[in-house]
Scaffold this motif. Structure first.
Motif, PDB file in Angstrom:
ATOM      1  N   GLU A 190       0.833  -1.188   0.000  1.00 31.74           N
ATOM      2  CA  GLU A 190       0.000   0.000   0.000  1.00 31.74           C
ATOM      3  C   GLU A 190       0.873   1.246   0.000  1.00 31.74           C
ATOM      4  OE1 GLU A 190      -2.508  -0.293   3.371  1.00 31.74           O
ATOM      5  OE2 GLU A 190      -3.570  -2.070   2.651  1.00 31.74           O
ATOM      6  N   GLU A 191       0.278   2.374  -0.374  1.00 29.62           N
ATOM      7  CA  GLU A 191       1.066   3.610  -0.475  1.00 29.62           C
ATOM      8  C   GLU A 191       1.673   4.011   0.856  1.00 29.62           C
ATOM      9  OE1 GLU A 191       0.493   8.260  -1.725  1.00 29.62           O
ATOM     10  OE2 GLU A 191       0.039   6.676  -3.164  1.00 29.62           O
ATOM     11  N   LYS A 192       0.897   3.863   1.951  1.00 36.03           N
ATOM     12  CA  LYS A 192       1.422   4.247   3.264  1.00 36.03           C
ATOM     13  C   LYS A 192       2.647   3.419   3.613  1.00 36.03           C
ATOM     14  CE  LYS A 192       0.057   4.981   8.065  1.00 36.03           C
ATOM     15  NZ  LYS A 192      -1.030   4.886   9.062  1.00 36.03           N
ATOM     16  N   GLU A 193       2.593   2.120   3.283  1.00 31.56           N
ATOM     17  CA  GLU A 193       3.738   1.246   3.539  1.00 31.56           C
ATOM     18  C   GLU A 193       4.944   1.674   2.726  1.00 31.56           C
ATOM     19  OE1 GLU A 193       2.378  -3.218   4.674  1.00 31.56           O
ATOM     20  OE2 GLU A 193       1.820  -2.577   2.648  1.00 31.56           O
ATOM     21  N   LYS A 194       4.703   2.053   1.478  1.00 28.38           N
ATOM     22  CA  LYS A 194       5.795   2.480   0.610  1.00 28.38           C
ATOM     23  C   LYS A 194       6.442   3.758   1.132  1.00 28.38           C
ATOM     24  CE  LYS A 194       3.981   0.585  -3.747  1.00 28.38           C
ATOM     25  NZ  LYS A 194       3.497   0.939  -5.104  1.00 28.38           N
ATOM     26  N   LYS A 195       5.625   4.685   1.634  1.00 24.69           N
ATOM     27  CA  LYS A 195       6.174   5.934   2.160  1.00 24.69           C
ATOM     28  C   LYS A 195       7.061   5.667   3.378  1.00 24.69           C
ATOM     29  CE  LYS A 195       2.296   8.319   2.560  1.00 24.69           C
ATOM     30  NZ  LYS A 195       1.434   9.500   2.810  1.00 24.69           N
ATOM     31  N   LYS A 196       6.595   4.813   4.266  1.00 28.65           N
ATOM     32  CA  LYS A 196       7.398   4.459   5.440  1.00 28.65           C
ATOM     33  C   LYS A 196       8.662   3.722   5.015  1.00 28.65           C
ATOM     34  CE  LYS A 196       5.175   2.706   8.967  1.00 28.65           C
ATOM     35  NZ  LYS A 196       4.224   1.873   9.731  1.00 28.65           N
ATOM     36  N   ALA A 197       8.516   2.798   4.028  1.00 28.09           N
ATOM     37  CA  ALA A 197       9.661   2.036   3.536  1.00 28.09           C
ATOM     38  C   ALA A 197      10.691   2.942   2.877  1.00 28.09           C
ATOM     39  CB  ALA A 197       9.195   0.953   2.574  1.00 28.09           C
ATOM     40  N   LEU A 198      10.212   3.986   2.187  1.00 27.67           N
ATOM     41  CA  LEU A 198      11.119   4.937   1.543  1.00 27.67           C
ATOM     42  C   LEU A 198      11.993   5.640   2.580  1.00 27.67           C
ATOM     43  CD1 LEU A 198      12.099   6.608  -0.891  1.00 27.67           C
ATOM     44  CD2 LEU A 198      10.167   8.165  -0.469  1.00 27.67           C
ATOM     45  N   ILE A 199      11.356   6.122   3.645  1.00 27.24           N
ATOM     46  CA  ILE A 199      12.120   6.786   4.713  1.00 27.24           C
ATOM     47  C   ILE A 199      13.087   5.796   5.362  1.00 27.24           C
ATOM     48  CG2 ILE A 199      11.917   7.902   6.971  1.00 27.24           C
ATOM     49  CD1 ILE A 199       9.211   9.033   6.017  1.00 27.24           C
ATOM     50  N   ALA A 200      12.607   4.577   5.595  1.00 26.80           N
ATOM     51  CA  ALA A 200      13.450   3.561   6.252  1.00 26.80           C
ATOM     52  C   ALA A 200      14.652   3.200   5.402  1.00 26.80           C
ATOM     53  CB  ALA A 200      12.612   2.317   6.540  1.00 26.80           C
ATOM     54  N   ALA A 201      14.419   3.032   4.102  1.00 26.01           N
ATOM     55  CA  ALA A 201      15.517   2.660   3.201  1.00 26.01           C
ATOM     56  C   ALA A 201      16.550   3.773   3.111  1.00 26.01           C
ATOM     57  CB  ALA A 201      14.960   2.337   1.817  1.00 26.01           C
TER      58      ALA A 201
END
Length: 711
Positions: free
Chosen positions: A648-659
Motif C-alpha cells: 500500500e502507499e502508506k507502507e511504501k512511504k514508510k519504507a522509503l524513509i526507512a531505506a
C-alpha cells in the motif's frame, strides 16, 4: 588424585545437587546468591580440620517443603532435617601424575579399588537416635496435631530444643557401613581458604605474625638443601654457631648499657632478694629475631616503604604468595610426619578484589604454574564475578551456578556441551574459546541474555527497554532484571547458543546453561539473478517478487531460517526478527516504525536534510510521488516505484524513509548509535517527550528476556 565430585543435600542454597570438578583449576561463577560461597563452605565441612564450622538451623535448605519433615516414613517416624555432603576422590587421569602418598591417604575410603581408584567421604549433620530422638517424635506429633503456623513453629522448635543436640560425623567409603574417617588421614588435606572480605595487612606487618614466622623459619638457609650432604650440614652448623657468637656479643653490649642498680635496690627494699639477687641474662636465636623484621616494599628508586603503605591489591598478592610458601613447607620433611600434608588445596573467593584486570590475568597465570608444581598446590577452587578471570581461563575450567525457574539450581559446564566427535561442535568450541573475551563473558554471569549482531543494537537496547517500561508500565529494566546484551559481532549465534541448548535428560545438553536467551537478528532478504553462478545479493523488502522473470527471492536469510529450526527444540531460547517480507535490518526498522521522529537524525546521518524533508512530508500527509521528488537516489526511486501491488502507499512511504535512513547511517553505525542513545535518553528525561516507538520485534525480545512473557 583429585576431588572429582561433590553432592550436597539440604545445605543452604543446595537442595540436592551434584557438582563435578576438574583435576586442577576450577573457576566457579554465577550471579549473587547462586551458591558459590556455600559450595566452598561445603568442602570446608569435610576438609577444613583447623576450623570446624558447626551448622545451625539457618544452614538447612528452606526450599525443601515442610511437609517432607512432617510426614512419617514407612517405619512410622518423623525424619529430622539432616545435612549430607559427599565428595568423591579419584585417581589422576594420568597415573604417572599420582604421588606416592596419595593411595595411602585414601586407601580405607575406596569404593572402587581397581585403577583408576575412587574414594568417598561423607559428612553428616544429624540428630542422633536415643532419648532425644524419641522426644523429637512427640514434639513433632504435637505440632502436627495443633496445626498452627506449622512452618514457623517447626523451625523455632528445632532451634530452641534440638539443634544443640545435633552431631556431625565424617564417614569413609560407603556411608551405609558407617565407618568413620580417621582424623589422621583427613589432616593430610591442607584446606587453605581466603574469603572475600580479608584483612591481609594484619598478617603482613612483622615477623611476629605466626604465618610469616613459620615461612621465614622454613626458608632460613633454604639454599643449603640436602640433609644427607655432610658439607651442607657442616655449613648449617657453622652459620648457627656464627650467629650465636655474634648475637651473644649483642646481648652482652645491651646488658652493659643497662644500669641495673636502681632496679636491684627496689628488689632489696621489697624483700625480693631474700632467695637470691635478681639480675639479667639472655640469648637470642634466629626465630626470635624474626619479630624484629618488618615487611617492606623497595622501589626501583631505592626508596623503602612499609607494606602497610602498599596498595590492597598488591598486599593480597603478597599474602597469597606467603600462603603458598607455607603450603609448600607443610608438604615437606621440614614438619614432622604427622603434620605433613599430602593434598594442598587452595580456595579463593573473589581474587579480583583490589586487582585491576592485568593483575588478575597475571595472578591466574601464576596459579596455573603452581598447579604444575604439585608440591605447592594440587587443586584450586576460585569463585569470581570477574569477566577478566573467566576470559583468562580455559572453557573447560569454568563451572556455572545458575538459579533457573522455580528457584531450581542449575549447574552448568560450558566446556562439556560440545560433542567432540562432531566436526561442527569442534569448530564451535574453538570459536567460543577464541572469542569469549571479557565483554562476551558477561553472558555467563547474567540472569538472562539478549544476543545481538552488532554494536548499534548493543548500545541502544538498554535505552529501548526504558521506553518499553514507560510505555507499558512494567518492570523491564535490563539492569534490574540482570539481563546482559552481548554483541556477537556478526551472525555467529549458533556457536554461542550451544552453550545454552539445555536439555535435562540429554547426557550432553544437561551440562548447558539453563537461562532465557533472546536472539535479535535481521531478516536480510535477498535476490539472485536466474543464471548460472549468480550469487545472492541483499535487497529491500519492497523489492521482493518485483521482477520474478529475472530474479529469485528469499524473504529471510539462511542463517535466520536455520536458527529458527534449531530453536524449536529449546524452550529457553527464542529468535526475534523483523516481520518476514516487510523487514530488513535494525536501522531500517527504527525508521519504519518512527517515520516522523527526527530524534533519529544525529550528526552521523549523511543525508540529514533530505530525511528531515521526507519526515515532514510524511507528517503532512503528502503523497508518495511528492516525497520521491526529494530523494537523491535514482536507484531507490526506481525500486520503490517497482514495488509489488501488495504494498500500500502508506507502507511504501514508510519504507522509503526507512531505506534512505539505512543508506544514510551505513558507514557510521557505531558513532550514530552512541549519539542516538544519548538523544533518546535526553528525550525520556523531558516531561512530555517526543513520541518514539521501539520496533515490535525488539520489544518482544526485551519482554522475553525480562521474564514478562511465559516460556
Amino acid at each position: 588424585m583429585y576431588i572429582s565430585q561433590i553432592e550436597i543435600f539440604n545445605f543452604r542454597s543446595f537442595q540436592q545437587n551434584v557438582i563435578e570438578f576438574n583435576e586442577g583449576m576450577n573457576v566457579i561463577i554465577g550471579h549473587n546468591n547462586a551458591g558459590k560461597t556455600n559450595l566452598l563452605s561445603a568442602l570446608g565441612l569435610i576438609f577444613n580440620q583447623n576450623q570446624r564450622y558447626r551448622p545451625d538451623v539457618e544452614d538447612f535448605n528452606k526450599n525443601i517443603p515442610i511437609c517432607h519433615y512432617l510426614t512419617k516414613n514407612e517405619k512410622g517416624i518423623y525424619i529430622p532435617p539432616k545435612i549430607t555432603i559427599s565428595v568423591w576422590i579419584q585417581e589422576s587421569s594420568e597415573f604417572s601424575n599420582e604421588l606416592s602418598d596419595d593411595n595411602n591417604v585414601i586407601y580405607a575410603w575406596r569404593i572402587i579399588v581397581d585403577r583408576p581408584y575412587l574414594a568417598k567421604l561423607t559428612y553428616e549433620f544429624f540428630l542422633p537416635e536415643g532419648a532425644i530422638f524419641a522426644n523429637y517424635q512427640k514434639d513433632i506429633q504435637k505440632l502436627v496435631d495443633e496445626k498452627k503456623d506449622i512452618e514457623i513453629d517447626f523451625w523455632d522448635l528445632l532451634k530452641r530444643k534440638y539443634i544443640r543436640k545435633y552431631i556431625s560425623r565424617i564417614y569413609g567409603g560407603d556411608e551405609k557401613l558407617r565407618n568413620r574417617a580417621n582424623s589422621e588421614e583427613l589432616s593430610k588435606f591442607d584446606y587453605q581458604f581466603l574469603d572475600a572480605i580479608r584483612d591481609v595487612e594484619k598478617k603482613l606487618l612483622t615477623g611476629k605474625n605466626i604465618l610469616l614466622k613459620e615461612v621465614l623459619t622454613y626458608f632460613l638457609d633454604y639454599q643449603l638443601e640436602g640433609e644427607n650432604d655432610a658439607e651442607l650440614q657442616d655449613e648449617r652448623e657453622k652459620r648457627y654457631e656464627n650467629f650465636r657468637e655474634e648475637s651473644g656479643k649483642l646481648i652482652k653490649s645491651l646488658k652493659e648499657r643497662i644500669h641495673t642498680e636502681p632496679i636491684l635496690d627496689y628488689a632489696k627494699n621489697v624483700g625480693a632478694s631474700i632467695e637470691g639477687i635478681p639480675n639479667f641474662e639472655g640469648r637470642i636465636n634466629e626465630v626470635e629475631l624474626f619479630s624484629a623484621l618488618s615487611l617492606i616494599i623497595e622501589k626501583e628508586t631505592g626508596i623503602k616503604i612499609p607494606v602497610t603503605h602498599n596498595g590492597l591489591g598488591y598486599n593480597n598478592l603478597i599474602y597469597m604468595s606467603i600462603l603458598l610458601a607455607k603450603m609448600q613447607m607443610q608438604c615437606t620433611d621440614y614438619v614432622n610426619e604427622d603434620e605433613q600434608k599430602v593434598f594442598p588445596m587452595l580456595l579463593i573467593e573473589e581474587p579480583e578484589a583490589h586487582l585491576h584486570p592485568a593483575m588478575q590475568y597475571k595472578f591466574l597465570k601464576f596459579l596455573k604454574q603452581k598447579l604444575k608444581e604439585k608440591d605447592k598446590v594440587r587443586q584450586i577452587f576460585i569463585t569470581t564475578h570477574s569477566t577478566h578471570i573467566t576470559a583468562a581461563v580455559d572453557l573447560d575450567e569454568i563451572i556455572i551456578l545458575n538459579i533457573a525457574q522455580q528457584q531450581k539450581l542449575n549447574v552448568s559446564y560450558p566446556g562439556k556441551v560440545f560433542d567432540l566427535d562432531s566436526e561442527e561442535d569442534k569448530k564451535s568450541k574453538a570459536y567460543v574459546k577464541r572469542f569469549l573475551d571479557a565483554t562476551k563473558s558477561d553472558m555467563l554471569f547474567a540472569k538472562s541474555i539478549i544476543m545481538v549482531e552488532g554494536i548499534a543494537e548493543q548500545l541502544l537496547l538498554s535505552c529501548f527497554a526504558d521506553y518499553v517500561k514507560k510505555e507499558k508500565h512494567i518492570p523491564v529494566s535490563l539492569e534490574d532484571n540482570h539481563v546482559c546484551v552481548v554483541n556477537i559481532s556478526g551472525r555467529y549465534f549458533n556457536h554461542f547458543l550451544k552453550l545454552f541448548y539445555y536439555a535435562e535428560q540429554d547426557p550432553l545438553r544437561k551440562s548447558a546453561i539453563n537461562k532465557r536467551i533472546s536472539c535479535i537478528t535481521d531478516t536480510d532478504p535477498t535476490k539472485r539473478k536466474i543464471e548460472k553462478k549468480a550469487k545472492n545479493t541483499k535487497c529491500f523488502p519492497f523489492e521482493l517478487q518485483s521482477n520474478p522473470k529475472e530474479y529469485t527471492y528469499k524473504d529471510e536469510s539462511t542463517v535466520l531460517f536455520e536458527l529458527k529450526q534449531k530453536q524449536k527444540d529449546h524452550n529457553n531460547i527464542r529468535i526475534f526478527s523483523q516481520l518476514k517480507g516487510k523487514g530488513k535490518t535494525f536501522e531500517y526498522e527504527l525508521a519504519y516504525w518512527n517515520p516522523t521522529c527526527q530524534l533519529l537524525l544525529t550528526d552521523y546521518v549523511s543525508n540529514r536534510n533530505e530525511l528531515e524533508s521526507l519526515m515532514s512530508l510524511y507528517l503532512d500527509g503528502k503523497d508518495l510521488d511528492e516525497m520521491l521528488t526529494r530523494v537523491k537516489s535514482e536507484k531507490l526511486i526506481s525500486k520503490i516505484k517497482a514495488a509489488p501491488q501488495t504494498w500500500e502507499e502508506k507502507e511504501k512511504k514508510k519504507a522509503l524513509i526507512a531505506a534512505r535512513y539505512l543508506q544514510s547511517v551505513e558507514s557510521n553505525k557505531g558513532e550514530h548509535a552512541l549519539e542516538l542513545a544519548y538523544q533518546l535518553r535526553k528525550n525520556l528525561e523531558k516531561g512530555q517527550p517526543v513520541s518514539f516507538r521501539v520496533p515490535p520485534y525488539i520489544e518482544e525480545a526485551i519482554l522475553w528476556a525480562c521474564g514478562q512473557e511465559e516460556g
